[in-house]
Scaffold this motif. Structure first.
Motif: not given
Length: 248
Positions: A25, A83-84, A87-88, A127, A154, A156
């Motif tokens: 990443t 993450h995006k 999607d979450v 998130a 998470k 994002c």
């Protein structure tokens, strides 16, 4: 002095290219202005493929990161997966959860970010959303300050926070922006439904664009002569009011 630590970055065209291909990443990548060459073209194509946006800088900035042969490229690695929110959020609804999101608009202090993530994980935030550019690096200092909580929440990274706010609203999530200019106190809004709380930059607060898109502007009561709180402290107070409401 740079906030990033030496063990957080790699340099050189081939090492950076191989790191991306290996699935590492990339938190931030700095590329020398007007860089040329076949390997750079290959790297540029790979960056585009993985939607990684490089920061083009003069060679003097790269030299401040390392005096070794960086070949015009320095990349900061994060072992925290990103993450995006697109999607979450659907996954949260599918699991029957009431989304509880935190949006951090251009926070730059690594320790503030780490402390906020620690509180966010404790209160059950699903998130934490940050911008691709202008945010504090998620490095060893941030992880240490979070007491490792960053690994359990998470994160994002989003290109445009105003568009993210729009997406949240269109998905049925109410967006509350924390600002001293608000009329409503945090106790006057309902945090029990799907919601996102936006906290702003340490110096300038929430950007006008993001503030304009929010459903409600909220503030903490300030009774003393000091007219503002540290963003980490303010965030904790707001999150725990939300928790109080959810438990009542």
């Amino acid at each position: 002095m740079n906030q990033e630590k030496k063990d957080d970055f790699i340099f050189g065209l081939r090492p950076v290219l191989e790191a991306i291909e290996a699935g590492k990443t990339i938190d931030k990548i700095f590329v020398q202005n007007a860089l040329q060459g076949e390997i750079y073209i290959e790297l540029k194509q790979l960056l585009s493929k993985h939607n990684i946006r490089p920061n083009y800088v003069p060679v003097e900035k790269l030299n401040r990161f390392t005096r070794k042969n960086h070949q015009g490229v320095v990349a900061f690695i994060s072992d925290v997966p990103f993450h995006k929110i697109e999607d979450v959020l659907p996954q949260l609804f599918e699991e029957g959860k009431t989304p509880f999101i935190l949006v951090l608009d251009r926070l730059t202090d690594v320790r503030n970010f780490g402390a906020i993530c620690r509180t966010a994980e404790c209160v059950g935030i699903h998130a934490v959303v940050i911008p691709e550019k202008g945010a504090a690096p998620i490095n060893s200092d941030a992880i240490k300050t979070s007491a490792g909580a960053i690994y359990n929440i998470k994160i994002c990274k989003e290109k445009n926070l105003a568009h993210t706010v729009d997406f949240l609203q269109q998905s049925g999530v109410s967006v509350f922006a924390a600002t001293e200019k608000a009329q409503k106190l945090i106790y006057d809004v309902d945090f029990r439904e799907p919601c996102a709380i936006v906290m702003g930059n340490e110096e300038t607060g929430i950007s006008k664009e993001v503030l304009h898109h929010a459903d409600e502007k909220i503030k903490l009561p300030i009774e003393g002569k000091t007219q503002s709180l540290n963003v980490s402290v303010a965030c904790g107070a707001i999150l725990y009011e939300a928790v109080r409401q959810k438990l009542s």
